[in-house]
Design an enzyme around this catalytic site. Structure first.
Site, PDB file in Angstrom:
ATOM      1  N   ASN A 230     -75.390  33.346 -17.789  1.00 47.50           N
ATOM      2  CA  ASN A 230     -74.444  32.291 -18.157  1.00 47.50           C
ATOM      3  C   ASN A 230     -75.186  30.953 -18.070  1.00 47.50           C
ATOM      4  O   ASN A 230     -75.410  30.437 -16.985  1.00 47.50           O
ATOM      5  CB  ASN A 230     -73.253  32.328 -17.176  1.00 47.50           C
ATOM      6  CG  ASN A 230     -72.282  31.183 -17.408  1.00 47.50           C
ATOM      7  OD1 ASN A 230     -72.355  30.480 -18.426  1.00 47.50           O
ATOM      8  ND2 ASN A 230     -71.373  30.989 -16.460  1.00 47.50           N
TER       9      ASN A 230
ATOM     10  N   LYS B  30     -74.167  28.137 -19.006  1.00 43.94           N
ATOM     11  CA  LYS B  30     -73.244  26.992 -18.841  1.00 43.94           C
ATOM     12  C   LYS B  30     -73.595  25.909 -19.855  1.00 43.94           C
ATOM     13  O   LYS B  30     -73.969  26.244 -20.985  1.00 43.94           O
ATOM     14  CB  LYS B  30     -73.278  26.500 -17.388  1.00 43.94           C
ATOM     15  CG  LYS B  30     -73.118  27.671 -16.400  1.00 43.94           C
ATOM     16  CD  LYS B  30     -72.878  27.279 -14.995  1.00 43.94           C
ATOM     17  CE  LYS B  30     -72.733  28.534 -14.156  1.00 43.94           C
ATOM     18  NZ  LYS B  30     -72.387  28.263 -12.773  1.00 43.94           N
TER      19      LYS B  30
ATOM     20  N   HIS C  61     -63.826  31.841 -16.020  1.00 42.93           N
ATOM     21  CA  HIS C  61     -64.832  31.409 -15.041  1.00 42.93           C
ATOM     22  C   HIS C  61     -64.211  30.335 -14.146  1.00 42.93           C
ATOM     23  O   HIS C  61     -63.405  29.519 -14.611  1.00 42.93           O
ATOM     24  CB  HIS C  61     -66.064  30.862 -15.780  1.00 42.93           C
ATOM     25  CG  HIS C  61     -67.220  30.637 -14.866  1.00 42.93           C
ATOM     26  ND1 HIS C  61     -67.300  29.545 -14.039  1.00 42.93           N
ATOM     27  CD2 HIS C  61     -68.331  31.380 -14.628  1.00 42.93           C
ATOM     28  CE1 HIS C  61     -68.425  29.626 -13.325  1.00 42.93           C
ATOM     29  NE2 HIS C  61     -69.058  30.733 -13.666  1.00 42.93           N
TER      30      HIS C  61
ATOM     31  N   GLU D 197     -65.273  27.647 -13.119  1.00 42.93           N
ATOM     32  CA  GLU D 197     -65.488  26.268 -13.591  1.00 42.93           C
ATOM     33  C   GLU D 197     -64.480  25.889 -14.672  1.00 42.93           C
ATOM     34  O   GLU D 197     -64.164  24.715 -14.841  1.00 42.93           O
ATOM     35  CB  GLU D 197     -66.947  26.110 -14.081  1.00 42.93           C
ATOM     36  CG  GLU D 197     -67.913  26.084 -12.905  1.00 42.93           C
ATOM     37  CD  GLU D 197     -69.332  26.521 -13.230  1.00 42.93           C
ATOM     38  OE1 GLU D 197     -69.677  26.661 -14.417  1.00 42.93           O
ATOM     39  OE2 GLU D 197     -70.096  26.735 -12.270  1.00 42.93           O
TER      40      GLU D 197
ATOM     41  N   GLU E 201     -66.917  36.644  -8.360  1.00 37.58           N
ATOM     42  CA  GLU E 201     -67.727  35.459  -8.075  1.00 37.58           C
ATOM     43  C   GLU E 201     -67.008  34.579  -7.047  1.00 37.58           C
ATOM     44  O   GLU E 201     -66.094  33.820  -7.413  1.00 37.58           O
ATOM     45  CB  GLU E 201     -67.919  34.639  -9.358  1.00 37.58           C
ATOM     46  CG  GLU E 201     -68.680  35.347 -10.432  1.00 37.58           C
ATOM     47  CD  GLU E 201     -69.417  34.352 -11.330  1.00 37.58           C
ATOM     48  OE1 GLU E 201     -70.642  34.425 -11.394  1.00 37.58           O
ATOM     49  OE2 GLU E 201     -68.749  33.493 -11.923  1.00 37.58           O
TER      50      GLU E 201
ATOM     51  N   GLY F 143     -73.634  28.402  -7.615  1.00 38.69           N
ATOM     52  CA  GLY F 143     -74.484  27.219  -7.734  1.00 38.69           C
ATOM     53  C   GLY F 143     -74.827  26.536  -6.423  1.00 38.69           C
ATOM     54  O   GLY F 143     -75.308  25.404  -6.409  1.00 38.69           O
TER      55      GLY F 143
ATOM     56  N   SER G   5     -75.190  32.572  -6.979  1.00 37.19           N
ATOM     57  CA  SER G   5     -76.500  32.318  -6.374  1.00 37.19           C
ATOM     58  C   SER G   5     -77.412  33.549  -6.316  1.00 37.19           C
ATOM     59  O   SER G   5     -78.119  33.764  -5.330  1.00 37.19           O
ATOM     60  CB  SER G   5     -76.341  31.697  -4.973  1.00 37.19           C
ATOM     61  OG  SER G   5     -75.747  30.420  -5.081  1.00 37.19           O
TER      62      SER G   5
HETATM   63  P1  PGA Z   1     -75.006  30.685 -10.132  1.00 34.18           P
HETATM   64  O1  PGA Z   1     -73.747  30.770 -11.124  1.00 34.18           O
HETATM   65  O2  PGA Z   1     -75.858  31.902 -10.380  1.00 34.18           O
HETATM   66  O3  PGA Z   1     -75.710  29.406 -10.532  1.00 34.18           O
HETATM   67  O4  PGA Z   1     -74.474  30.635  -8.752  1.00 34.18           O
HETATM   68  C1  PGA Z   1     -73.094  31.980 -11.359  1.00 34.18           C
HETATM   69  C2  PGA Z   1     -71.967  31.756 -12.341  1.00 34.18           C
HETATM   70  O5  PGA Z   1     -71.380  30.675 -12.357  1.00 34.18           O
HETATM   71  O6  PGA Z   1     -71.640  32.645 -13.120  1.00 34.18           O
END
Ligand code: PGA
Length: 245
Positions: free
Chosen positions: A9, A11, A94, A96, A161, A167, A207
């Site tokens: 992903n 983003k 997601h 976000e 998640e 992140g 992460s």
């Molecule tokens: P990350 O994000 O690997 O940067 O923690 C995972 C995600 O948002 O799908």
């Protein structure tokens, strides 16, 4: 054993076409001979260009989709547009996007619309630090999957998640991820059947990096990974893919 599914992903990254093109060509070179199923989800601006040019066995996915079929919806992208552009997967719900105001009801509409045209939706669920894990997971699954038949549910993918792990560099322990995945399985069992609970692929995200990736996939219950930050470095992403062979 079934192939593990590794989803990137990106983003809202990277910022230029040139950088995106360099990243994709490095990734495609590095994952050519691997035995995993790879799905790359770049932003819409690069997605269809890459998916049309794609001659590899790598799949493409979108980071979002709208739930209406066609019409006057400025700025939106329909499921059929994705499907006809060689896009096979779509991330839905997601955290976000939930943060930006996307509700379970909207997520459910997107999931149904994606399934209607044969896209494989990746439904993201997960709690924040101050929330009760089982309550959040059960609610997001129940509401997200509302009105979806067993047959369709089987082709959906669930990504666990935990919001606090996204992140932040603070990945979830394998034990905790397993606890959450068992909650997902028992919820699917309650909503559908044991067969659906066994068939739906469940990913972990938050992460993940080349050092910790393989520990999740040693567990039979975890069918793959959803990678954010580490998918923006070809070296790290290829490292993750190679570590899970
Ligand atoms: P990350 O994000 O690997 O940067 O923690 C995972 C995600 O948002 O799908």
């Amino acid at each position: 054993m079934a192939k593990k599914l590794i989803v990137a992903n990106w983003k809202m990254n990277p910022q230029t076409y040139k950088e995106a093109e360099d990243l994709i060509s490095e990734i495609l070179k590095g994952v050519r001979s691997t035995k995993t199923t790879i799905v790359l989800c770049p932003p819409f601006t690069w997605l269809t260009d890459f998916s049309h040019k794609n001659k590899s066995s790598t799949f493409f996915g979108a980071q979002d989709v709208f739930y209406r079929e066609e019409g006057a919806f400025t700025g939106e992208i329909s499921p059929k547009m994705l499907k006809s552009s060689k896009v096979n997967y779509v991330i839905v719900g997601h955290s976000e996007r939930r943060e930006l105001g996307e509700t379970d009801e909207v997520i459910n509409k997107k999931l149904r619309a994606a399934l209607r045209v044969g896209l494989k939706p990746i439904l993201c669920v997960g709690e924040n630090e101050n929330q009760e894990k089982s309550h959040v997971i059960e609610t997001e699954l129940r509401e997200g999957l509302k009105g979806i038949s067993s047959a369709k549910a089987k082709s959906s993918i669930i990504a666990y998640e935990p919001i606090w792990a996204i992140g932040t560099g603070k990945n979830c322990s394998v034990e905790e991820a397993m606890t959450s995945i068992l909650i997902i399985k028992s919820t699917l069992n309650k909503l559908y059947s044991r067969e659906v609970a066994d068939r739906v692929k469940i990913l972990y995200g938050g992460s993940v990096n080349p050092e910790n990736a393989s520990s999740y996939l040693e567990e039979n219950f975890i069918d793959g990974l959803l990678i954010g930050g580490s998918s923006l470095s070809a070296k790290k992403f290829i490292g993750i893919v190679k570590s899970v062979q």
